[in-house]
Write a protein that holds these residues in place. Structure first.
Motif, PDB file in Angstrom:
ATOM      1  N   THR A  49       4.036  -2.971   1.818  1.00  0.00           N
ATOM      2  CA  THR A  49       2.997  -3.849   1.321  1.00  0.00           C
ATOM      3  C   THR A  49       3.414  -5.269   1.692  1.00  0.00           C
ATOM      4  O   THR A  49       4.589  -5.607   1.618  1.00  0.00           O
ATOM      5  CB  THR A  49       2.859  -3.711  -0.202  1.00  0.00           C
ATOM      6  OG1 THR A  49       2.463  -2.370  -0.501  1.00  0.00           O
ATOM      7  CG2 THR A  49       1.845  -4.662  -0.768  1.00  0.00           C
ATOM      8  N   THR A  76      -0.734   1.488   1.090  1.00  0.00           N
ATOM      9  CA  THR A  76      -2.047   1.587   0.467  1.00  0.00           C
ATOM     10  C   THR A  76      -2.671   0.236   0.160  1.00  0.00           C
ATOM     11  O   THR A  76      -3.872   0.144   0.000  1.00  0.00           O
ATOM     12  CB  THR A  76      -1.969   2.384  -0.852  1.00  0.00           C
ATOM     13  OG1 THR A  76      -1.020   1.747  -1.707  1.00  0.00           O
ATOM     14  CG2 THR A  76      -1.564   3.822  -0.593  1.00  0.00           C
ATOM     15  N   SER A  77      -1.857  -0.828   0.090  1.00  0.00           N
ATOM     16  CA  SER A  77      -2.424  -2.100  -0.355  1.00  0.00           C
ATOM     17  C   SER A  77      -1.861  -3.290   0.415  1.00  0.00           C
ATOM     18  O   SER A  77      -0.807  -3.209   1.020  1.00  0.00           O
ATOM     19  CB  SER A  77      -2.177  -2.300  -1.847  1.00  0.00           C
ATOM     20  OG  SER A  77      -0.798  -2.365  -2.113  1.00  0.00           O
ATOM     21  N   LYS A  82      -7.632   0.557   2.923  1.00  0.00           N
ATOM     22  CA  LYS A  82      -6.638  -0.083   2.056  1.00  0.00           C
ATOM     23  C   LYS A  82      -7.255  -0.649   0.778  1.00  0.00           C
ATOM     24  O   LYS A  82      -8.451  -0.813   0.652  1.00  0.00           O
ATOM     25  CB  LYS A  82      -5.937  -1.227   2.804  1.00  0.00           C
ATOM     26  CG  LYS A  82      -5.365  -0.849   4.146  1.00  0.00           C
ATOM     27  CD  LYS A  82      -4.302   0.223   4.031  1.00  0.00           C
ATOM     28  CE  LYS A  82      -3.821   0.646   5.400  1.00  0.00           C
ATOM     29  NZ  LYS A  82      -3.777   2.060   5.586  1.00  0.00           N
ATOM     30  N   GLY A 112      -8.524  -3.852   6.710  1.00  0.00           N
ATOM     31  CA  GLY A 112      -7.639  -2.753   6.330  1.00  0.00           C
ATOM     32  C   GLY A 112      -8.546  -1.662   5.794  1.00  0.00           C
ATOM     33  O   GLY A 112      -8.657  -1.456   4.598  1.00  0.00           O
TER      34      GLY A 112
END
Length: 171
Positions: A50, A72-73, A100, A97
């Motif tokens: 991240t 994921t972020s 995301k 993204g």
């Protein structure tokens, strides 16, 4: 916060050589960080990194941001025991993204979040994943698809002004 850090015209690039590299920011200083005309790119699909793990205030002005990793972020909000609201602003930014989450809020966090997206181009799956209450200001953005506002259980207070869901759609 009493300290503000300006990061101007900078290029942050993580490729296959940075598979498990360090995020741009990890931890909390209790400061304001302003990124002006910066390019931030993670293009390593094998990375779970991240870019920001913090609860410091972040402002992005005229920034180009691409996250193409298995992370994921983009921003992961960490635990804070000071109960100081966190403010994140994207102004005139390009954010991509597609699968995301823009802000991932850890469930143990006890801070209120304010996120503003202004005059930006947004292509993300979720804006928030939060189980705590937060605010979202959306103003004059273009979105490739309408993202999920919150995939968590927390209440989101929304102010929404003139959104587009593609370059060819009406407001």
């Amino acid at each position: 916060s009493e300290y503000t850090y300006l990061i101007n015209n900078s290029y942050f690039y993580y490729d296959t050589n940075g598979a498990h590299g360090t995020p741009i920011m990890f931890g909390n200083l209790g400061c304001n960080f302003i990124f002006n005309s910066c390019s931030i790119q993670l293009v390593n699909e094998d990375s779970t990194q991240t870019i920001f793990n913090t609860n410091d205030n972040l402002t992005f002005n005229n920034c180009y941001i691409i996250v193409n990793t298995s992370a994921t972020s983009f921003i992961r909000v960490e635990q804070d025991d000071k109960d100081i609201p966190m403010n994140v602003i994207f102004n005139n930014c390009y954010i991509k993204g597609a699968n995301k989450i823009l802000m991932d809020v850890l469930p143990i966090t006890n801070v209120y979040f304010n996120l503003q997206l202004i005059n930006s181009n947004l292509n993300v799956k979720n804006i928030y994943r939060s189980d705590v209450e937060c605010s979202l200001w959306l103003e004059n953005n273009t979105m490739v698809t309408k993202p999920i506002i919150n995939s968590g259980t927390g209440k989101v207070n929304i102010v929404e002004i003139q959104q587009k869901y593609s370059d060819t759609s009406e407001n």
